[in-house]
Motif scaffolding. Structure first.
Motif, mmCIF file in Angstrom:
data_model
loop_
_atom_site.group_PDB
_atom_site.id
_atom_site.type_symbol
_atom_site.label_atom_id
_atom_site.label_comp_id
_atom_site.label_asym_id
_atom_site.label_seq_id
_atom_site.Cartn_x
_atom_site.Cartn_y
_atom_site.Cartn_z
ATOM 1 N N ILE A 180 28.906 52.001 34.211
ATOM 2 C CA ILE A 180 29.231 50.575 34.315
ATOM 3 C C ILE A 180 29.618 50.501 35.722
ATOM 4 C CG2 ILE A 180 31.129 49.323 33.669
ATOM 5 C CD1 ILE A 180 31.183 51.011 30.866
ATOM 6 N N CYS A 181 29.270 49.372 36.291
ATOM 7 C CA CYS A 181 29.573 48.889 37.637
ATOM 8 C C CYS A 181 29.423 50.034 38.518
ATOM 9 C CB CYS A 181 31.246 48.666 37.772
ATOM 10 S SG CYS A 181 31.870 47.570 39.329
ATOM 11 N N SER A 182 30.139 50.566 39.522
ATOM 12 C CA SER A 182 29.830 51.601 40.687
ATOM 13 C C SER A 182 29.657 53.024 40.104
ATOM 14 C CB SER A 182 31.196 51.543 41.372
ATOM 15 O OG SER A 182 32.249 51.804 40.963
ATOM 16 N N GLY A 183 29.866 53.064 38.778
ATOM 17 C CA GLY A 183 29.511 54.429 38.252
ATOM 18 C C GLY A 183 28.016 54.733 38.383
ATOM 19 N N VAL A 184 27.068 53.886 38.806
ATOM 20 C CA VAL A 184 25.737 53.944 39.076
ATOM 21 C C VAL A 184 25.524 54.807 40.235
ATOM 22 C CG1 VAL A 184 25.528 52.032 40.745
ATOM 23 C CG2 VAL A 184 23.550 52.838 39.363
ATOM 24 N N PHE A 185 26.733 55.094 41.060
ATOM 25 C CA PHE A 185 26.324 55.854 42.283
ATOM 26 C C PHE A 185 26.578 57.288 41.855
ATOM 27 C CE2 PHE A 185 27.496 51.906 44.470
ATOM 28 C CZ PHE A 185 27.063 51.887 45.853
ATOM 29 N N THR B 168 20.675 48.683 38.398
ATOM 30 C CA THR B 168 21.640 47.589 39.092
ATOM 31 C C THR B 168 23.235 48.261 39.120
ATOM 32 O OG1 THR B 168 22.257 45.221 38.913
ATOM 33 C CG2 THR B 168 22.323 46.563 36.903
ATOM 34 N N THR B 169 23.729 47.147 39.881
ATOM 35 C CA THR B 169 25.478 47.358 39.909
ATOM 36 C C THR B 169 26.159 46.126 40.253
ATOM 37 O OG1 THR B 169 27.232 48.700 40.910
ATOM 38 C CG2 THR B 169 25.461 48.101 42.357
ATOM 39 N N HIS B 170 27.457 46.256 40.514
ATOM 40 C CA HIS B 170 27.953 44.957 40.946
ATOM 41 C C HIS B 170 27.354 44.557 42.191
ATOM 42 C CE1 HIS B 170 31.075 42.335 42.427
ATOM 43 N NE2 HIS B 170 32.057 42.443 41.149
ATOM 44 N N SER C 84 24.530 48.937 34.451
ATOM 45 C CA SER C 84 25.065 47.862 34.352
ATOM 46 C C SER C 84 25.816 47.160 35.613
ATOM 47 C CB SER C 84 26.133 47.662 33.175
ATOM 48 O OG SER C 84 27.465 48.332 33.520
ATOM 49 N N ALA C 85 25.728 45.960 35.727
ATOM 50 C CA ALA C 85 26.447 45.286 36.838
ATOM 51 C C ALA C 85 28.103 45.392 36.670
ATOM 52 C CB ALA C 85 25.924 43.822 36.821
#
Length: 333
Positions: free
Chosen positions: A117-122, A136-138, A169-170
């Motif tokens: 979720i959000c910056s968890g993509v990093f 994707t991300t925010h 997710s964004a």
């Protein structure tokens, strides 16, 4: 894996284990989303997730605002996980511990789904789970993600992306859409809609929708368009032209096109196609209508037009969607 013994009919059904990561600097809203969807008791269902809150590192752990967080499980439990949720990471410039990356890679290799979720993509990118894939991300972080991980194809214009075993997710609210998408995959559209209703929100938005509209629109300026959109949604089987929609809104075609972009972030044709596909998806999941009848009900000019639009927006064919989400109401299309 544990079995749900509350209902003899579900005796053999596996209960997915959802593991939610916690770490120092935890983003509480994203963490709360995962807890709300996967950890909240669901007495209305006979079968639901098991869950674990997992400390990704040794404590003490503090979330945004200085809130102390205690987790009863460590990374070892991820060996049993069906699903791992990664809330917003503590900072896009903060390195991700290698032991966390390693356990996520192991879980992925074992077949667990991993969702950020959000910056968890990093965290997922640091573990190499997004190499050669879309993510994707925010919108605030998409440029940084693309620069730091050029092997990842970053999509800045969508709510979430499902790559199968890895999902991203964004911004925060898009995490709800992603979580509902996961529920839908595991338990079907009906249960996902019940969860959405308990959250007091509309059912899941499509992952391909835009993260944000070009500019905020004051409520008093959105009135005509908002009323029109309600009318169109209630009459999707009607063949709406640009001229007819503009006339219903009491606007010139040029002004109507501009206002649609302001309010929805899309052209009228694209918005209308999404509404029709959403209706068609609901009919595929909840009825046994054949594709000819279903495409007409949703307002498509032909079954071929319907198939093409559905695949473009949903990424799969109508028949594949019915097979995946139709429950017991299935009929080949």
């Amino acid at each position: 894996m544990d079995k749900d013994r509350s209902d003899p009919a579900n005796h053999a059904a596996p209960r997915p284990l959802a593991c939610i990561l916690a770490y120092d600097g935890l983003c509480m809203f994203e963490f709360g989303i995962a807890l709300e969807v996967f950890a909240l008791p669901r007495p209305e269902f006979t079968t639901w997730y098991r869950h674990r809150v997992v400390a990704a590192e040794a404590g003490p752990l503090h979330a945004t605002g200085g809130i102390a967080v205690a987790a009863d499980h460590d990374l070892d439990v991820l060996r049993e996980a069906s699903l791992i949720l990664v809330p917003g990471w503590r900072g896009i410039d903060t390195p991700v511990p290698e032991d966390l990356c390693e356990v996520l890679r192991d879980a992925h290799a074992r077949g667990a789904r991993i969702a950020s979720i959000c910056s968890g993509v990093f965290v997922l990118a640091a573990a190499g789970l997004l190499d050669g894939a879309e993510a994707t991300t925010h919108w605030r972080y998409t440029d940084a993600l693309a620069a730091r991980y050029p092997q990842v194809t970053v999509r800045p214009d969508v709510l979430f992306i499902d790559n199968g075993a890895v999902l991203t997710s964004a911004g925060s609210a898009a995490g709800i859409d992603l979580c509902l998408h996961l529920v839908r995959q595991d338990f079907g559209a009906a249960k996902a809609n019940v969860v959405a209703k308990r959250l007091v929100m509309a059912p899941m938005r499509e992952g391909g929708q835009a993260q944000f509209i070009p500019a905020p629109v004051p409520p008093q300026r959105g009135g005509q368009i908002s009323q029109l959109l309600d009318i169109v949604r209630a009459n999707l089987d009607r063949q709406w032209s640009i001229a007819e929609m503009a006339d219903h809104a009491g606007l010139s075609e040029r002004t109507f096109l501009r206002r649609m972009s302001e309010v929805t972030g899309e052209t009228p044709q694209k918005w209308l196609a999404r509404q029709r596909v959403a209706l068609a998806a609901d009919l595929l999941e909840t009825t046994d209508l054949g594709l000819d009848d279903l495409s007409q009900t949703a307002g498509f000019a032909s079954q071929e037009t319907f198939r093409r639009a559905f695949r473009s927006i949903r990424g799969i064919s109508p028949s594949q969607h019915r097979k995946a989400f139709g429950g017991t109401l299935r009929r080949a299309g």
